[in-house]
Design a protein around this motif. Structure first.
Motif, PDB file in Angstrom:
ATOM      1  N   UNK A  19       9.942 -12.496 -52.387  1.00 36.00           N
ATOM      2  CA  UNK A  19      10.204 -14.013 -52.643  1.00 36.00           C
ATOM      3  C   UNK A  19       9.758 -14.781 -51.534  1.00 36.00           C
ATOM      4  N   UNK A  20       8.779 -15.990 -51.706  1.00 35.37           N
ATOM      5  CA  UNK A  20       8.075 -16.773 -50.832  1.00 35.37           C
ATOM      6  C   UNK A  20       8.391 -18.098 -51.128  1.00 35.37           C
ATOM      7  N   UNK A  59      -1.749 -22.847 -48.101  1.00 38.62           N
ATOM      8  CA  UNK A  59      -2.493 -21.887 -48.585  1.00 38.62           C
ATOM      9  C   UNK A  59      -1.686 -20.734 -49.271  1.00 38.62           C
ATOM     10  N   UNK A  60      -2.317 -19.852 -49.656  1.00 39.32           N
ATOM     11  CA  UNK A  60      -1.431 -18.660 -50.265  1.00 39.32           C
ATOM     12  C   UNK A  60      -0.880 -17.900 -49.114  1.00 39.32           C
ATOM     13  N   UNK A 108      -5.577  -8.794 -50.456  1.00 38.04           N
ATOM     14  CA  UNK A 108      -4.850  -8.151 -49.369  1.00 38.04           C
ATOM     15  C   UNK A 108      -3.370  -7.594 -49.896  1.00 38.04           C
ATOM     16  N   UNK A 109      -2.947  -8.093 -51.070  1.00 35.58           N
ATOM     17  CA  UNK A 109      -1.721  -7.573 -51.730  1.00 35.58           C
ATOM     18  C   UNK A 109      -1.906  -6.169 -52.300  1.00 35.58           C
ATOM     19  N   UNK A 113       1.659 -23.321 -54.392  1.00 32.82           N
ATOM     20  CA  UNK A 113       1.892 -21.793 -54.608  1.00 32.82           C
ATOM     21  C   UNK A 113       1.577 -21.169 -53.425  1.00 32.82           C
ATOM     22  N   UNK A 114       2.671 -20.092 -53.130  1.00 34.92           N
ATOM     23  CA  UNK A 114       2.679 -19.344 -51.895  1.00 34.92           C
ATOM     24  C   UNK A 114       2.020 -17.964 -52.606  1.00 34.92           C
ATOM     25  N   UNK A 115       2.074 -17.644 -53.713  1.00 34.86           N
ATOM     26  CA  UNK A 115       1.584 -16.200 -54.187  1.00 34.86           C
ATOM     27  C   UNK A 115       0.564 -16.566 -55.163  1.00 34.86           C
TER      28      UNK A 115
END
Length: 396
Positions: free
Chosen positions: A251-252, A258-259, A265-266, A285-287
């Motif tokens: 959860x972010x 920025x992301x 990276x994920x 958006x974070x994701x």
């Protein structure tokens, strides 16, 4: 009466992708408000930017300048976000005068939220107002209307059922997490914020959940137990990817431009094959949406909670009716305060003459000038004042 203009991009007319484009940080808000004052577009204003809306309030513009004010505000917003103004004009709502004030009161009271009566919006409006007021960006009209809106929202919260058993994006996210089969390992980024803080607290009270929580300004070492919340460990923000593989849910909820979780990276940090739920409660958006391309990874955003919100809102109709009555009362109160303020120079210049007039003289003058309904209200007020004095009160 209300020299207030509101330009709104919100969940009703724009999806999360569009809202991302118009999200304003604190620095963005200050820059925008400085420009509209320096260019004489408005005397003051406030910017409210949340996951479900960005709204630009401009106050104190000249009468008859409504169309020009709207055009100039739209152009300033579009220029600041490097977006074609035509896109903004296709998705925005515009409100003037009493309609703008009513919209502000409904937003603060939770009546314009995706989930009726959600509690976070009052705090977000309050925080936005005090931020801009403390920066010297507001004028008298903005101060009166925002203060009245906050008062109105508090009444709605206490006098209706809208905020009782209220859902929010944060609480709905927690329900999504609890639908996962235990054990549930959750990586939470943004725990120091308003929404992330609610998620952390809610999850800490549930059985079968282990939370790794971080914030962008988090300091300290990995594995530190949060003494205030059970089953919550704080981890450094820069090590967030280290916890992706063990997480069943991510959860972010930050204010990052920025992301927080980028696709490559994920992908490179996922080794264990299992289902993972990513919940993005941030705007912008974070994701990275491309994460949904990774095998068995699913992303939910605030817009995905819309159906649940609609079912919740259906149960709140009576609360909405009462809230609308409260808003009407508070709008009338704000009108009278602004009317009195508008006559302050006249009152100051003629206070001696006015103080020599008796209440009886005013009654006879009002009888000539006012309509019957207004005059009846004044007479009723006279009865109330006389009764109060008869009970030992003091006439004011």
């Amino acid at each position: 009466m209300f020299p207030l203009f509101c330009l709104s991009v919100n969940h009703k007319n724009a999806g999360v992708e569009i809202r991302n484009k118009f999200s304003f940080s604190d620095d963005d808000s200050r820059e925008f408000l400085l420009r509209i004052r320096e260019k004489g577009i408005a005397a003051g204003g406030v910017v409210v930017s949340t996951c479900n809306r960005t709204e630009w309030y401009a106050s104190g513009f000249l009468p008859g300048q409504e169309t020009a004010t709207q055009r100039l505000v739209e152009e300033e917003v579009a220029a600041q976000k490097h977006v074609d103004v035509s896109l903004l004009r296709t998705v925005c709502f515009a409100y003037f005068g009493e309609e703008a004030a009513g919209h502000l009161f409904r937003v603060a009271g939770g009546l314009d939220s995706m989930i009726l009566g959600e509690n976070q919006i009052l705090g977000q409006v309050r925080e936005s107002y005090f931020r801009d007021r403390n920066a010297g960006m507001t004028d008298f009209h903005a101060n009166i209307l925002f203060q009245r809106a906050l008062t109105c929202a508090k009444r709605i919260k206490t006098e209706t059922n809208l905020s009782r058993t209220s859902e929010s994006a944060a609480t709905l996210a927690v329900k999504e997490i609890m639908s996962i089969e235990p054990p549930r390992n959750v990586l939470l980024v943004g725990a120091s914020g308003q929404i992330g803080g609610i998620v952390a607290k809610e999850l800490s009270e549930r059985e079968g959940v282990r939370v790794f929580a971080t914030a962008r300004n988090c300091k300290g070492s990995s594995g530190t137990q949060n003494p205030a919340l059970a089953n919550v460990e704080t981890v450094p923000y820069e090590k967030r990817y280290d916890y992706i593989d063990c997480a069943d849910a991510v959860i972010s909820a930050t204010k990052s431009p920025h992301y927080v979780f980028a696709f490559e990276e994920t992908r490179d940090r996922i080794w264990t094959e299992k289902a993972r739920l990513f919940i993005d409660l941030a705007v912008p958006a974070d994701i990275d949406p491309d994460i949904a391309r990774i095998q068995r990874c699913e992303i939910h955003t605030v817009d995905d909670f819309r159906k649940i919100a609609a079912e919740h809102n259906e149960q709140k109709k009576e609360g909405v009716r009462i809230a609308e009555e409260i808003i009407g009362e508070e709008i009338e109160s704000a009108k009278k305060e602004l009317l009195l303020h508008g006559e302050r120079e006249f009152i100051e210049a003629h206070k001696d003459e006015l103080s020599q007039k008796s209440g009886l003289q005013f009654l006879y003058e009002l009888k000539k000038a006012a309509d019957a309904e207004t005059f009846a209200s004044v007479l009723a007020l006279c009865h109330k004042i006389v009764r109060k004095n008869g009970d030992g009160g003091t006439s004011r």
